[in-house]
Design an enzyme around this catalytic site. Structure first.
Site, mmCIF file in Angstrom:
data_model
loop_
_atom_site.group_PDB
_atom_site.id
_atom_site.type_symbol
_atom_site.label_atom_id
_atom_site.label_comp_id
_atom_site.label_asym_id
_atom_site.label_seq_id
_atom_site.Cartn_x
_atom_site.Cartn_y
_atom_site.Cartn_z
ATOM 1 N N LYS A 62 11.031 4.653 75.459
ATOM 2 C CA LYS A 62 10.205 3.492 75.141
ATOM 3 C C LYS A 62 9.758 3.443 73.683
ATOM 4 O O LYS A 62 9.496 2.363 73.147
ATOM 5 C CB LYS A 62 8.980 3.462 76.056
ATOM 6 N N SER A 317 16.113 8.525 81.488
ATOM 7 C CA SER A 317 15.288 7.668 80.639
ATOM 8 C C SER A 317 13.910 8.214 80.327
ATOM 9 O O SER A 317 13.276 7.782 79.359
ATOM 10 C CB SER A 317 15.158 6.280 81.271
#
Length: 417
Positions: A62, A317
């Site tokens: 992110k 992720s």
């Protein structure tokens, strides 16, 4: 049945925009390792690699999209500050990026947010406001704050700058693994996969080849299969899932346009499959991966992804997981892999029965880790007790052997999930 639309007119950022984003993102993001996963390659019959964004700064990818978006704000926008809403990874990415760029950040988080995520966001220097029982309520609160104060709202996925920032991961992956054939990516709102797909498909077109992109959603929060079948973003009702990092009820508008053009397949996995994948990554790769980050491995292990894979990369992720949640997931993963067996056994209420049962389990080379002995089980006769055994086994065949040993001795064990 959904089929990919030709990507001749690809929505979203251009390759030049993603390459420019990479220069900006390089100021804060690490080049994360690409690890060979022989244990997965042996299962699927082709080379498999893990792109370890769980080892990225702030614990997830992110930071890439957040920093790119914030770095492109005007001086006037920066002076107004930024606001975001998130239960975890986006919050930390925005907070870190804002600190590095000297921008005031306010982050709205749900009231029940995990303590480690709350503390990390505060440590990065953001002001945290707890509001809303669920993320949708938190998002609305952040939007109101932006309207009232003039702060710039930083969306988690539905913005070109955010998508371009996430696309830097695709460029990085291609440099580390130039001959990649298939890339497997988690999907929530679609920011990561739309960025990665944009980068890879555009580069592959220049090289005159194709790279297969497969997205994975949690079965309890999967708006993309429905939306792609309908040809438009559709909102769904989310059911509880351990993969809270990708629990999004509606695709991003920009992200949906990119995905329908550039992503080849979207599949879903169950929480049980995700827990098993997390356990495997912990044991074999020595990697702590959050549920949302492990769904790609779960899809591979469960056989959800069909057809020829070739050289495959799976994006892990993120790795931000509450230790208490990790403990529960490990226990659940062991249970669903039948390596942690919970049995209930009715016994005659007389001396020696507990010792005899333990000896039988030991004779099957299994290990008892917990015992509960009660006279109050449902359906017990007045002359019976119930024994609850928690047993470590080596897998399904060994679990069956333990149960068979007990039954051959005249007991009637029941598996309790």
């Amino acid at each position: 049945m959904w089929q990919r639309v030709s990507e001749q007119v690809l929505a979203g950022p251009s390759l030049a925009e993603i390459e420019a984003a990479r220069e900006a993102v390089a100021q804060v993001a690490k080049v994360t390792p690409l690890e060979s996963a022989t244990f997965l390659g042996e299962i699927v019959g082709s080379a498999v690699y893990l792109k370890c964004e769980n080892l990225q700064r702030t614990g997830s990818y992110k930071i890439r999209g957040a920093y790119n978006r914030l770095s492109r704000l005007t001086d006037a926008e920066k002076s107004r500050g930024v606001v975001a809403a998130s239960a975890g990874n986006h919050a930390q990415g925005v907070a870190y990026a804002a600190r590095e760029l000297g921008i005031r950040a306010t982050i709205f988080m749900p009231i029940g947010v995990a303590l480690p995520k709350l503390q990390a966001t505060k440590r990065y220097g953001a002001e945290v406001v707890l509001e809303g029982a669920i993320v949708d309520e938190t998002l609305r609160a952040a939007a109101r704050f932006a309207e009232e104060t003039g702060a710039v709202l930083i969306p988690p996925f539905d913005h070109t700058d955010v998508v371009a920032g996430q696309g830097t991961l695709g460029l990085e992956l291609l440099e580390q693994l130039p001959d990649v054939d298939t890339v497997i990516v988690p999907i929530g709102g679609g920011g990561l996969i739309s960025g990665v797909a944009s980068a890879l498909k555009q580069r592959a077109r220049i090289e005159g080849r194709d790279i297969r992109i497969v997205g994975v959603q949690a079965a309890g929060a999967a708006p993309y299969p429905v939306s792609l079948a309908e040809g438009r973003p559709v909102e769904i009702v989310i059911t509880p899932t351990i993969a809270d990092g990708i629990a999004v009820s509606r695709p991003g508008v920009l992200n949906f346009d990119i995905i329908r053009h550039a992503v080849d397949d979207v599949v879903t996995v169950s929480d049980d499959e995700t827990a098993q994948a997390m356990l495997l990554l912990l044991e074999r790769a020595k990697l702590v991966v959050e549920p949302a980050g492990a769904v790609g491995v779960a899809a591979l292990l469960s056989g959800r992804i069909t057809g020829e894979l070739g050289t495959t990369a799976i994006i892990l992720s993120g790795g931000n997981i509450d230790p208490l949640m990790l403990d529960r997931v490990i226990s659940h993963g062991l249970a669903t892999s039948e390596r942690y067996l919970k049995l209930r056994i009715p016994l005659p209420d007389r001396p020696g029965q507990l010792a005899h049962t333990a000896q039988l389990v030991a004779s099957a080379n299994a290990n008892v880790v917990e015992v509960l002995h009660t006279r109050h089980g449902t359906g017990l006769q007045i002359s019976e007790v119930e024994l609850e055994l928690h047993i470590e086994t080596r897998g399904p065949e060994h679990a069956d052997e333990v149960i068979r040993t007990l039954r051959d001795a005249g007991y009637a064990p029941r598996v309790d999930f």
